[in-house]
Write an enzyme that holds these catalytic residues in place. Structure first.
Site, PDB file in Angstrom:
ATOM      1  N   SER A  54      38.539  40.628  39.731  1.00  0.00           N
ATOM      2  CA  SER A  54      38.784  41.862  39.652  1.00  0.00           C
ATOM      3  C   SER A  54      37.711  42.574  38.268  1.00  0.00           C
ATOM      4  O   SER A  54      37.839  41.733  37.408  1.00  0.00           O
ATOM      5  CB  SER A  54      39.844  42.498  39.507  1.00  0.00           C
ATOM      6  OG  SER A  54      40.058  43.720  39.278  1.00  0.00           O
TER       7      SER A  54
ATOM      8  N   TYR B 153      48.529  43.402  37.262  1.00  0.00           N
ATOM      9  CA  TYR B 153      47.485  43.044  37.970  1.00  0.00           C
ATOM     10  C   TYR B 153      46.272  42.324  37.173  1.00  0.00           C
ATOM     11  O   TYR B 153      46.067  41.206  37.629  1.00  0.00           O
ATOM     12  CB  TYR B 153      46.955  44.282  38.499  1.00  0.00           C
ATOM     13  CG  TYR B 153      45.795  43.955  39.564  1.00  0.00           C
ATOM     14  CD1 TYR B 153      45.876  43.673  40.843  1.00  0.00           C
ATOM     15  CD2 TYR B 153      44.567  44.511  39.117  1.00  0.00           C
ATOM     16  CE1 TYR B 153      44.785  43.346  41.469  1.00  0.00           C
ATOM     17  CE2 TYR B 153      43.498  44.449  39.875  1.00  0.00           C
ATOM     18  CZ  TYR B 153      43.516  44.142  41.158  1.00  0.00           C
ATOM     19  OH  TYR B 153      42.314  43.861  41.684  1.00  0.00           O
TER      20      TYR B 153
END
Length: 254
Positions: free
Chosen positions: A146, A159
């Protein structure tokens, strides 16, 4: 990047989150390239959309496995069955959850759940696929990380933590598995207009911010990810391992 040159004929691809934001386009692209796709997802609406989107001529090479990656026992039962039918040639660890709130509001249980789905399930899948890859001296593992690892976002601690673990896994797996002809790479998507963006309270302001920070002044689309996955899964990428490819329109540059 022309997709036609990247053949996956005869390859079995296990793809988590295959019916989600990036998944449908990538699943179709892999089927078009000749692969059999083992599509793992748990969202009934997304699964229905995937079934409706895949052309009938390709559907015979699509197997949808409805499973919650939080359930390690259920996932293992599916994995045991899938590997009993032949080696898994390509693993794409894409599925993830992304609850958003200040750090102090996360419970221990929620932190554990995010790590289980985003990291633990991926490790479990690699463990199941590795023997077949090793025996045939060929394999591809692709982990989706990410852009949030750049540190530009708040209220996403578990996350971001999980994606950092996936980056570490990518490098450790690549070092350890390379002697068996297995490559392991990561793709770091930028800001794509998927369901993940719905956590932002000001969608228009967020889109302006994205385009200001990208050097390429358009929004990314699922096909950008699909083409990169096809390349990394192909024979043409056989000398690339342990790397992260940022597909972010020139946002983060290393």
């Amino acid at each position: 990047m022309s997709r036609e040159r990247f053949s996956l004929a005869g390859r079995r691809v296990l793809y988590t989150g295959a019916a989600g934001g990036f998944g449908v386009d990538t699943t179709c692209a892999m089927l078009e390239a000749g692969a059999t796709v083992l599509a793992l997802d748990h969202d009934a609406d997304n699964i229905a959309r995937l079934r409706a989107t895949v052309p009938a001529a390709l559907a015979q090479r699509l197997e949808i496995v409805k499973v919650d990656l939080a359930d390690a026992a259920a996932l293992q039962a599916h994995l045991d069955r899938l590997v009993s039918n032949g080696p898994i040639d390509v693993v794409i660890n894409n599925a993830a959850i992304y609850p958003s709130r200040p750090f102090e509001e996360y419970s221990d249980e929620e932190l554990t759940r995010v790590h289980r789905i985003n990291v633990g399930a991926a490790v479990q899948i690699v463990r199941a696929a590795l023997p077949g890859m090793r025996d045939q001296h060929w394999g591809r593992i692709i982990n989706i990380t990410s852009i949030t690892l750049s540190g530009g976002w708040e209220n996403l601690l578990p996350y971001v933590q999980s994606k950092g673990a996936m980056l570490g896994n990518t490098r450790a797996f690549a070092r350890e598995f390379g002697k068996w002809g297995i490559t392991v790479n990561a793709i770091s998507p930028g800001a794509f207009p998927t369901d993940a963006e719905k956590i932002h309270p000001d969608p228009e302001g967020y889109e302006r911010m994205v385009l200001e920070r990208q050097s390429v002044k358009r929004r990314g689309h699922a096909g950008d990810i699909a083409s990169t996955i096809l390349f990394l899964a192909s024979d043409e990428a056989g000398f690339i391992s342990g790397q992260t490819i940022a597909v972010d329109g020139g946002w983060i540059m290393h």
